[in-house]
Enzyme design. Structure first.
Site, mmCIF file in Angstrom:
data_model
loop_
_atom_site.group_PDB
_atom_site.id
_atom_site.type_symbol
_atom_site.label_atom_id
_atom_site.label_comp_id
_atom_site.label_asym_id
_atom_site.label_seq_id
_atom_site.Cartn_x
_atom_site.Cartn_y
_atom_site.Cartn_z
ATOM 1 C CE LYS A 49 56.943 62.567 22.380
ATOM 2 N NZ LYS A 49 56.272 61.544 21.370
ATOM 3 C CB VAL A 182 56.687 54.234 20.210
ATOM 4 C CG1 VAL A 182 57.217 55.558 20.733
ATOM 5 C CG2 VAL A 182 57.541 53.672 19.388
ATOM 6 C CG HIS A 440 85.560 68.648 20.862
ATOM 7 N ND1 HIS A 440 85.307 67.271 21.379
ATOM 8 C CD2 HIS A 440 86.248 68.981 21.929
ATOM 9 C CE1 HIS A 440 86.159 67.062 22.679
ATOM 10 N NE2 HIS A 440 86.574 68.294 23.209
HETATM 11 P P1 FAD Z 1 45.635 62.176 12.648
HETATM 12 O O1 FAD Z 1 46.544 63.053 13.315
HETATM 13 O O2 FAD Z 1 44.958 61.299 13.343
HETATM 14 O O3 FAD Z 1 44.255 63.296 11.766
HETATM 15 C C1 FAD Z 1 43.325 62.767 11.427
HETATM 16 C C2 FAD Z 1 42.304 63.929 11.234
HETATM 17 O O4 FAD Z 1 41.179 63.410 10.506
HETATM 18 C C3 FAD Z 1 41.790 64.104 12.765
HETATM 19 O O5 FAD Z 1 42.117 65.447 12.970
HETATM 20 C C4 FAD Z 1 40.335 63.707 12.686
HETATM 21 O O6 FAD Z 1 39.334 64.429 13.490
HETATM 22 C C5 FAD Z 1 40.286 63.811 11.321
HETATM 23 N N1 FAD Z 1 38.959 63.249 10.780
HETATM 24 C C6 FAD Z 1 38.625 61.677 10.890
HETATM 25 N N2 FAD Z 1 37.560 61.354 10.315
HETATM 26 C C7 FAD Z 1 36.939 62.386 9.501
HETATM 27 C C8 FAD Z 1 35.970 62.590 8.941
HETATM 28 N N3 FAD Z 1 35.166 61.633 8.404
HETATM 29 N N4 FAD Z 1 35.610 63.931 8.423
HETATM 30 C C9 FAD Z 1 36.476 65.078 8.834
HETATM 31 N N5 FAD Z 1 37.662 64.900 9.447
HETATM 32 C C10 FAD Z 1 37.904 63.508 9.790
HETATM 33 N N6 FAD Z 1 54.203 60.574 15.826
HETATM 34 C C11 FAD Z 1 55.574 60.907 15.511
HETATM 35 O O7 FAD Z 1 56.188 61.273 14.540
HETATM 36 N N7 FAD Z 1 55.977 61.316 16.638
HETATM 37 C C12 FAD Z 1 55.825 61.266 17.966
HETATM 38 O O8 FAD Z 1 56.397 61.994 18.892
HETATM 39 C C13 FAD Z 1 54.367 60.824 18.108
HETATM 40 N N8 FAD Z 1 53.951 60.601 19.458
HETATM 41 C C14 FAD Z 1 52.754 60.116 19.666
HETATM 42 C C15 FAD Z 1 52.095 60.054 20.876
HETATM 43 C C16 FAD Z 1 50.979 59.692 21.026
HETATM 44 C C17 FAD Z 1 50.277 59.614 22.464
HETATM 45 C C18 FAD Z 1 50.111 59.175 19.978
HETATM 46 C C19 FAD Z 1 48.621 58.563 20.228
HETATM 47 C C20 FAD Z 1 50.775 59.274 18.648
HETATM 48 C C21 FAD Z 1 52.061 59.585 18.475
HETATM 49 N N9 FAD Z 1 52.543 59.730 16.977
HETATM 50 C C22 FAD Z 1 53.680 60.369 17.306
HETATM 51 C C23 FAD Z 1 51.762 59.229 15.981
HETATM 52 C C24 FAD Z 1 51.104 60.471 15.300
HETATM 53 O O9 FAD Z 1 50.299 61.213 16.294
HETATM 54 C C25 FAD Z 1 50.535 59.831 13.961
HETATM 55 O O10 FAD Z 1 51.085 59.162 13.291
HETATM 56 C C26 FAD Z 1 49.949 61.261 13.409
HETATM 57 O O11 FAD Z 1 48.977 62.060 13.807
HETATM 58 C C27 FAD Z 1 49.016 60.672 12.029
HETATM 59 O O12 FAD Z 1 48.687 61.593 11.209
HETATM 60 P P2 FAD Z 1 47.302 61.637 10.149
HETATM 61 O O13 FAD Z 1 47.098 62.873 9.626
HETATM 62 O O14 FAD Z 1 47.533 60.390 9.515
HETATM 63 O O15 FAD Z 1 46.292 61.541 11.249
#
Ligand code: FAD
Length: 469
Positions: A49, A182, A440
């Site tokens: 973004k 997306v 508006h």
């Molecule tokens: P993540 O954000 O992936 O976080 C998981 C964390 O767990 C990571 O920091 C990782 O290092 C850590 N981890 C993994 N395994 C271990 C372990 N064994 N021990 C310790 N730590 C660990 N979503 C939106 O809503 N809006 C958007 O505009 C958007 N744009 C995106 C653009 C791109 C290019 C991408 C790739 C994704 C986008 N998304 C967007 C999706 C969004 O980023 C994810 O849905 C979101 O980050 C998921 O959150 P999460 O907490 O499940 O996992």
């Protein structure tokens, strides 16, 4: 007695869960192997973004003559683009670290978490030490990573995923994007506006969106200047004389094309990250899509939960956060209340897309009686003023005027969807929305016009053009 809860992963699922858990009095251990903020902050939502804003500025500059402004020699630096993005990410990551520190009952452990059993886990800390923790519950929030399809040529250096593209300090001259979801569409639109010549190979554009929206997206992407091939699959990538050549085959006809570029971005979806957790040893059920969970996000082992991208459901940051809050409220005695059926989906392409609730196809399949109403941005004064009249708001409502789905393509769709989400999540009816006076001139007036159309009351749509069912 204070509940001790370990959360593995500090993305938008994990860190939000940690804060909510701390607010409710839990003793929280938050384990993160990389930076806090996860994919979203470091290589997803925020970086893209940030670039999207640059893309919008470049697009305005390109069309400046229409506003009576001449801008010659507009250029963009890949290095500055990267620098600005890194600065914003650093700022946000630092802000979250400070926020976590401000809760005395959150301990952030830097390392990789592995589950031993439902009450014990071990963290391999970054300094090489190991720490064992005993807890009442474990929440897995380890997210997802890019999937690379099994296509010849994936190992070439210039065949990259979104993480790699967001770390480049050059804007590719010619970028081939593989993927019509997306992430693929956002990169295609953003990089075209930043100056790349973009070829987009898509097997299907926005497959979960209302068909009318995904159909309209195609001419708009082409109008933006993207060379788009739809219903097609990349089958082979080779490098010849320093140039990448992608072969792609149409799905429904016996025909192939070849396109060339400097880089190929693979945006073919994301898969769960759970390999280091020791799921097999403790018997947590999972598939290739993610860790299996029940409605309350509990895994097959009671007391262990999985939220966000890793559970193979919706891959959105705000949904991961909502699941995190819900689980902590459930564990710490606060009756969590979230509508997981109706969440906004946003696509940050130059012609933005946003939607919430049911699509027309879903309603048809479920045999639900519905009415359709559409209002075009072309008849909105603010749209004309901002110089973007592409697109429409489509509202689906039932016989009683309840709003079932809102689908927007056009300017600021990503802002406009907030009101529609509030309406649907709270079962609002057409009359509730029309009772509310909207400012508006604003783009929100196109939303109210589309809502009014459900009762055939739109003011700026001629009776002959009203389409109803
Ligand atoms: P993540 O954000 O992936 O976080 C998981 C964390 O767990 C990571 O920091 C990782 O290092 C850590 N981890 C993994 N395994 C271990 C372990 N064994 N021990 C310790 N730590 C660990 N979503 C939106 O809503 N809006 C958007 O505009 C958007 N744009 C995106 C653009 C791109 C290019 C991408 C790739 C994704 C986008 N998304 C967007 C999706 C969004 O980023 C994810 O849905 C979101 O980050 C998921 O959150 P999460 O907490 O499940 O996992």
């Amino acid at each position: 007695m204070t509940k001790r809860i370990a959360i593995i992963g500090a993305g938008p699922g994990g860190y939000v869960a940690a804060i909510r858990g701390a607010q409710l009095g839990g003793e929280i251990f938050l384990i993160e192997k990389n930076e806090v903020g996860g994919t979203c902050l470091n290589s997803g939502c925020i970086p893209t973004k940030t670039y999207f804003q640059n893309a919008k500025i470049m697009n305005y500059a390109k069309h400046s003559e229409e506003f009576g402004i001449s801008m010659e020699n507009v250029s963009i630096s890949g290095e500055k683009l990267l620098e600005r993005k890194n600065g914003i990410v650093k700022n946000l990551v630092g802000g979250i670290e400070q926020l976590l520190k401000s809760y005395p009952n959150i301990e952030l452990l830097r390392g990789t978490g592995k589950i031993i059993d439902k009450n014990n886990l071990v963290v391999e800390l970054k300094d090489g030490e190991k720490r064992e923790i005993e807890v009442d519950n474990i929440v897995i929030a380890t997210g997802s990573k890019p999937l690379m399809p099994d296509v010849l040529g994936m190992d070439l250096d210039e065949v990259i995923d979104s993480d790699a593209l967001l770390e480049m300090d050059v804007i590719p001259e010619k970028l081939i994007v593989v993927g019509g979801g997306v992430v693929g569409l956002e990169f295609a639109s953003i990089y075209q506006a930043l100056g790349s010549q973009v070829v987009l190979l898509s097997s299907r554009i926005l497959k979960d969106a209302d068909k009318e929206i995904s159909k309209r997206m195609i001419p708009l992407l082409k109008k933006q200047g993207i060379e788009l091939y739809n219903d097609i699959r990349a089958t082979k990538i080779v490098k010849e004389d320093g140039v990448l050549k992608v072969t792609a085959a149409y799905k429904n006809k016996d025909e192939e094309i070849e396109v060339t570029g400097d880089y190929v971005l693979i945006a073919g979806g994301r898969g769960p990250v759970f390999q280091a957790l020791g799921l097999d040893e403790i018997g947590i059920e999972y598939s290739n899509r993610g860790i299996s969970v029940r409605e309350n996000f509990e895994t097959s082992i009671s007391g262990i939960y999985a939220i966000g991208d890793v559970n193979g459901g919706v891959q959105l940051a705000h949904v991961a956060s909502a699941q995190g809050e819900f689980v902590m409220e459930h564990l710490l005695g606060d009756a969590g209340n979230k509508d997981f059926e109706n969440y906004p989906n946003c696509v940050f392409t130059l012609d933005e897309v946003a939607y919430v609730g049911r699509t027309e196809e879903e309603l048809k399949e479920a045999g639900v009686e519905y009415k359709v109403s559409k209002a075009n941005f072309a008849s909105n004064g603010k749209s004309l003023a901002v110089g973007n009249i592409n697109g429409f708001v489509k509202v689906l409502g039932d016989e009683d005027g309840k709003v079932l789905g809102v689908h927007i393509i056009g300017p600021e769709a990503n802002l406009l969807i907030a009101e529609a989400t509030l309406a649907i999540a709270n079962n609002l009816k057409v009359e509730d929305i029309l009772k509310t006076i909207h400012a508006h001139p604003t783009l929100a007036e196109t939303f109210t016009e589309a809502v009014a159309g459900i009762y055939d009351q739109a003011i700026h749509v001629a009776p002959s053009r009203r389409r109803k069912k």
